[in-house]
Write an enzyme that holds these catalytic residues in place. Structure first.
Site, mmCIF file in Angstrom:
data_model
loop_
_atom_site.group_PDB
_atom_site.id
_atom_site.type_symbol
_atom_site.label_atom_id
_atom_site.label_comp_id
_atom_site.label_asym_id
_atom_site.label_seq_id
_atom_site.Cartn_x
_atom_site.Cartn_y
_atom_site.Cartn_z
ATOM 1 N N GLY A 131 43.644 50.264 39.892
ATOM 2 C CA GLY A 131 43.012 50.195 41.212
ATOM 3 C C GLY A 131 42.383 48.828 41.381
ATOM 4 O O GLY A 131 43.019 47.883 41.851
ATOM 5 N N ARG A 242 40.322 41.831 54.831
ATOM 6 C CA ARG A 242 38.963 42.356 54.650
ATOM 7 C C ARG A 242 38.060 42.096 55.858
ATOM 8 O O ARG A 242 37.223 42.955 56.185
ATOM 9 C CB ARG A 242 38.362 41.814 53.347
ATOM 10 C CG ARG A 242 38.958 42.517 52.121
ATOM 11 C CD ARG A 242 38.522 41.922 50.800
ATOM 12 N NE ARG A 242 39.147 42.642 49.686
ATOM 13 C CZ ARG A 242 39.292 42.143 48.465
ATOM 14 N NH1 ARG A 242 38.845 40.920 48.181
ATOM 15 N NH2 ARG A 242 39.860 42.852 47.510
ATOM 16 N N HIS A 277 8.521 58.184 68.280
ATOM 17 C CA HIS A 277 7.864 58.125 66.969
ATOM 18 C C HIS A 277 8.325 56.881 66.211
ATOM 19 O O HIS A 277 9.519 56.600 66.125
ATOM 20 C CB HIS A 277 8.199 59.373 66.137
ATOM 21 C CG HIS A 277 7.737 60.653 66.766
ATOM 22 N ND1 HIS A 277 6.419 60.880 67.113
ATOM 23 C CD2 HIS A 277 8.417 61.761 67.125
ATOM 24 C CE1 HIS A 277 6.306 62.079 67.655
ATOM 25 N NE2 HIS A 277 7.510 62.635 67.686
ATOM 26 N N GLN A 335 20.306 61.708 59.559
ATOM 27 C CA GLN A 335 18.880 62.002 59.348
ATOM 28 C C GLN A 335 18.131 62.109 60.683
ATOM 29 O O GLN A 335 17.280 62.974 60.857
ATOM 30 C CB GLN A 335 18.255 60.897 58.476
ATOM 31 C CG GLN A 335 16.860 61.189 57.988
ATOM 32 C CD GLN A 335 16.832 62.296 56.940
ATOM 33 O OE1 GLN A 335 17.832 62.590 56.303
ATOM 34 N NE2 GLN A 335 15.679 62.940 56.794
ATOM 35 N N GLU A 362 40.591 48.539 50.091
ATOM 36 C CA GLU A 362 40.701 47.066 50.172
ATOM 37 C C GLU A 362 39.647 46.361 49.316
ATOM 38 O O GLU A 362 39.104 45.327 49.683
ATOM 39 C CB GLU A 362 40.697 46.595 51.626
ATOM 40 C CG GLU A 362 41.948 47.092 52.349
ATOM 41 C CD GLU A 362 42.349 46.289 53.552
ATOM 42 O OE1 GLU A 362 42.064 45.091 53.596
ATOM 43 O OE2 GLU A 362 42.959 46.888 54.448
ATOM 44 N N THR A 364 36.629 47.747 46.266
ATOM 45 C CA THR A 364 35.370 48.506 46.299
ATOM 46 C C THR A 364 34.179 47.563 46.559
ATOM 47 O O THR A 364 34.298 46.337 46.417
ATOM 48 C CB THR A 364 35.124 49.206 44.945
ATOM 49 O OG1 THR A 364 35.050 48.181 43.939
ATOM 50 C CG2 THR A 364 36.232 50.187 44.601
ATOM 51 N N GLN A 366 31.862 47.153 44.646
ATOM 52 C CA GLN A 366 31.572 46.450 43.383
ATOM 53 C C GLN A 366 32.516 45.255 43.205
ATOM 54 O O GLN A 366 32.087 44.189 42.748
ATOM 55 C CB GLN A 366 31.707 47.427 42.207
ATOM 56 C CG GLN A 366 30.601 48.461 42.116
ATOM 57 C CD GLN A 366 30.576 49.455 43.277
ATOM 58 O OE1 GLN A 366 31.619 49.848 43.802
ATOM 59 N NE2 GLN A 366 29.383 49.839 43.696
HETATM 60 N N1 COS Z 1 43.224 33.514 46.892
HETATM 61 C C1 COS Z 1 44.130 32.809 46.161
HETATM 62 N N2 COS Z 1 44.225 32.926 44.800
HETATM 63 C C2 COS Z 1 43.362 33.764 44.187
HETATM 64 C C3 COS Z 1 42.401 34.515 44.884
HETATM 65 C C4 COS Z 1 42.346 34.357 46.295
HETATM 66 N N3 COS Z 1 41.468 35.031 47.015
HETATM 67 N N4 COS Z 1 41.698 35.253 44.013
HETATM 68 C C5 COS Z 1 42.186 34.985 42.790
HETATM 69 N N5 COS Z 1 43.195 34.082 42.901
HETATM 70 C C6 COS Z 1 43.982 33.490 41.815
HETATM 71 C C7 COS Z 1 43.071 32.778 40.806
HETATM 72 O O1 COS Z 1 42.850 31.444 41.205
HETATM 73 C C8 COS Z 1 43.896 32.871 39.542
HETATM 74 O O2 COS Z 1 44.905 31.876 39.597
HETATM 75 P P1 COS Z 1 45.614 31.232 38.290
HETATM 76 O O3 COS Z 1 46.702 32.170 37.898
HETATM 77 O O4 COS Z 1 46.165 29.930 38.780
HETATM 78 O O5 COS Z 1 44.567 31.089 37.223
HETATM 79 C C9 COS Z 1 44.558 34.228 39.670
HETATM 80 O O6 COS Z 1 44.592 34.528 41.059
HETATM 81 C C10 COS Z 1 43.841 35.330 38.918
HETATM 82 O O7 COS Z 1 42.528 35.420 39.434
HETATM 83 P P2 COS Z 1 41.355 36.179 38.648
HETATM 84 O O8 COS Z 1 41.275 35.635 37.255
HETATM 85 O O9 COS Z 1 40.132 36.120 39.489
HETATM 86 O O10 COS Z 1 41.940 37.670 38.554
HETATM 87 P P3 COS Z 1 41.300 39.021 38.009
HETATM 88 O O11 COS Z 1 42.341 39.776 37.283
HETATM 89 O O12 COS Z 1 40.012 38.742 37.311
HETATM 90 O O13 COS Z 1 41.062 39.866 39.354
HETATM 91 C C11 COS Z 1 39.833 40.683 41.250
HETATM 92 C C12 COS Z 1 40.248 39.487 40.356
HETATM 93 C C13 COS Z 1 39.092 41.760 40.464
HETATM 94 C C14 COS Z 1 38.927 40.081 42.280
HETATM 95 C C15 COS Z 1 41.088 41.277 41.895
HETATM 96 O O14 COS Z 1 41.900 41.954 40.946
HETATM 97 C C16 COS Z 1 40.786 42.228 43.037
HETATM 98 O O15 COS Z 1 40.527 41.814 44.160
HETATM 99 N N6 COS Z 1 40.814 43.539 42.763
HETATM 100 C C17 COS Z 1 40.642 44.537 43.814
HETATM 101 C C18 COS Z 1 41.968 44.927 44.346
HETATM 102 C C19 COS Z 1 41.849 45.672 45.623
HETATM 103 O O16 COS Z 1 41.188 45.261 46.557
HETATM 104 N N7 COS Z 1 42.516 46.804 45.665
HETATM 105 C C20 COS Z 1 42.592 47.595 46.857
HETATM 106 C C21 COS Z 1 44.016 47.817 47.170
HETATM 107 S S1 COS Z 1 44.464 47.479 48.778
HETATM 108 S S2 COS Z 1 43.961 49.089 49.749
#
Ligand code: COS
Length: 381
Positions: A131, A242, A277, A335, A362, A364, A366
């Site tokens: 997720g 978002r 109130h 409420q 899109e 959480t 967190q």
């Molecule tokens: N735009 C462009 N590139 C991005 C980016 C953005 N907004 N965010 C991250 N990247 C790039 C980073 O620069 C990094 O690039 P390199 O491969 O060149 O190093 C790469 O993507 C990986 O980024 P990061 O290390 O931040 O990845 P993580 O695995 O730590 O994940 C989160 C980051 C947790 C923020 C991401 O997995 C996320 O948004 N998760 C939630 C997913 C979501 O919203 N799900 C809902 C489904 S849709 S209903």
């Protein structure tokens, strides 16, 4: 200079969307929510009026509206019903990676389908075990001759049961983490299976399904963007969508605030309307501030996109603040209604149930904080 005045065109579009929400959505929203009715009739009317796919550039049959324009419309529609709003806006999520990375042929064929007829597309990123941690996905895409073969399952897919095609993220290199994910267009008739219809707490008129891809074969040219560059495409997509979720959250907060204010002016306790109130006034004041700041946040994050700037931080600020605010405002609105707020007849409880998903889908609340913390600790140059 910062100017938050809407143009004449934006005001006219907002009025049109508000009219649609008031006359077409609200009269059926509570019934559709109760029964989990698929709002096909409303989606068709919205499509005919140009309230769907408005983000699609004119060369693919859309209105080519900007992100701010689209978000303004999303606030109004969600004021009517955020469940129906979610179904209406899902094509925007599914087409974002396609418009960002796909070949001209794919854009014309698949994005064009959505503007030629009232069809739907779904965005397939989330999996049962992946997720928030997108890189943990297990769906694979393997090259075999002149085909890609997709294998795996995706869950919580909006409009999944009704989509004509799917934007699917899959591992093309299992050992490369986020650098081994690619994005594909998978037409429904390639063999996509709908496994499960979800029965949800809120936004019950939107469709949510589990979808699987059992050895589904698609042509090689259905890869969107470059191989193994899908993760970035998914992140760039969420940066673009978002602000729209934040706008929907603003619409839900506004609806709850209005209901609470109207009720407070009518309900008499201790000889005066409860709006007299201060305890109630302070709750209404906090609601009004949250609606106002949620709107400013989504406008700011959408405007940056319209200026071609990266908005990762502002997009997470807006989504996090507006969604958390929608939850707080709707809980407080219940409420204000007191015991009546707990009774379905009084309608406000639907908004509280609807608001919850805004803190989940899109990304959480967190995950938004994680993005905000990273961008704050390590600001981009
Ligand atoms: N735009 C462009 N590139 C991005 C980016 C953005 N907004 N965010 C991250 N990247 C790039 C980073 O620069 C990094 O690039 P390199 O491969 O060149 O190093 C790469 O993507 C990986 O980024 P990061 O290390 O931040 O990845 P993580 O695995 O730590 O994940 C989160 C980051 C947790 C923020 C991401 O997995 C996320 O948004 N998760 C939630 C997913 C979501 O919203 N799900 C809902 C489904 S849709 S209903």
């Amino acid at each position: 200079m910062v100017d938050f005045t809407l143009t004449d065109e934006q005001q006219a579009m907002r009025e049109m969307a508000h009219d649609f929400a008031e006359k077409e959505i609200r009269p059926v929203a509570w019934e559709y929510d109760r029964d989990g009715t698929w709002p096909e009739d409303i989606l068709k009317k919205a499509w005919e009026l140009g309230l769907m796919n408005n983000h699609v550039p004119e060369e693919y049959g859309g209105a080519g509206l900007g992100y701010l324009d689209g978000a303004i419309l999303e606030e109004e529609i969600a004021w009517g019903c955020s469940g129906i709003g979610t179904s209406m806006s899902c094509n925007g999520l599914a087409t974002a990676p396609v418009l960002l990375g796909a070949s001209e042929e794919l854009k014309k064929e698949y994005v064009g389908r959505l503007t030629e007829a009232p069809l739907l597309a779904s965005f397939c990123l989330t999996e049962p075990d992946a997720g928030s941690d997108v890189s943990g996905m297990k769906t694979t895409a393997t090259k075999k001759g002149d085909k890609w073969v997709i294998n795996g399952s995706k869950c919580f897919i909006t409009n999944g049961e009704y989509a004509n095609w799917y934007t699917v993220f899959a591992k093309t290199d299992k050992d490369a983490g986020h650098r081994g994910i690619s994005c594909f267009i998978v037409p429904r008739d390639a063999g996509v299976v709908v496994d499960k219809h979800e029965d949800k707490m809120g936004q019950r008129a939107s469709n949510t399904a589990t979808i699987s891809f059992p050895e589904v074969e698609i042509p090689l040219d259905h890869l969107v963007g470059e191989e193994n560059k899908g993760f970035k495409l998914s992140m760039m997509t969420l940066d673009r969508t978002r602000p729209g979720v934040a706008a929907m959250a603003t619409g839900v907060s506004r609806a709850a605030m209005e209901m609470a204010a109207n009720y407070a002016k009518e309900r008499v306790q201790f000889g005066v309307p409860i709006a007299m109130h201060q305890a109630i006034q302070f709750m209404l004041a906090d609601m009004a501030t949250k609606v106002h700041l949620s709107r400013l946040a989504y406008m700011c994050s959408a405007s940056l996109l319209d200026q071609g700037k990266r908005n990762t931080l502002e997009s997470s600020h807006a989504k996090r603040f507006a969604a958390d605010s929608a939850m707080e405002v709707t809980v407080d609105a219940v409420q204000v209604f007191g015991g009546y707020g707990f009774i379905k007849e009084y309608k406000v409880e639907k908004l509280m149930r609807d608001a919850k998903i805004l803190q989940l889908y899109e990304g959480t609340a967190q995950i938004q904080r994680l993005v905000i913390a990273r961008e704050t600790l390590l600001p981009r140059q």
